[in-house]
Scaffold this active site. Sequence first.
Site: not given
Ligand code: AMP
Length: 215
Positions: A16, A91, A126, A161, A173
């Site tokens: 994304k 989410r 990544r 990460r 995840r």
């Molecule tokens: P991402 O980089 O989008 O995979 O997000 C990394 C982490 O941030 C996720 O595993 C969640 O812990 C937190 N996170 C990101 N977006 C959200 C959201 N909309 N709601 C809750 N937690 C989020």
Amino acid sequence: MKAKVIIPFGPPNTGKGTRISEVIQQWGDKYESLSVSNMLRVEVKNQTDLGKEAKSYMEEGTLVPDQLIIAMFLKRIQHSQKNLFFDGFPRTVGQAKAMLEAGIIPNIVILLKVDEEVMLQRARDRLVCPACGESYTKTSSFKRPKAEGICDKCGAELQRRKDDADEEVVKKRLKVYDEETRPVLEFLESAGVNICTIDNSSDDAGEKFKELIQS
Ligand code: AMP
């Protein structure tokens, strides 16, 4: 013209962020991205109350509670003029409801699909910039940094990460996506939101994405 709201959607590591950054590279004057995880990382880095609370959820691959995310995210939207990508929001169905209740109706949700093995491989490959949040790949021919291990944009040293480095967390995840995030699609569809799907492993996925956001 009224600014659009575009939601790229899909499990972690479907690409994304990459699709969004391609558009912004080309049309940065018209499009802007609001990334929940970048906002959260700034909070963690600055050791704010929100950052301290969010950190453990992020490290274990679970979602930060809705009330924290909704307040943080909706506050940021009011300051934007350009067409907006919501990267990582909503989410949960609770977040999606709060978005609609705040009068924000997305113009389009673009579901990006890739096979699970591809997602796992992307997590292994990544690299991210701890300063500006830009992501790169370590070994694939796609989106390698110009100088190995260094961010093209800001020159900071790239890192993996933490939640990519532990495969158990990556799988967690994916499970969280299935249980808590996937139902958002059905919810938004029943609210009349336009949902389109792209195979994000295909060679022309980037072009299709650009066509959809302009449609
Ligand atoms: P991402 O980089 O989008 O995979 O997000 C990394 C982490 O941030 C996720 O595993 C969640 O812990 C937190 N996170 C990101 N977006 C959200 C959201 N909309 N709601 C809750 N937690 C989020």
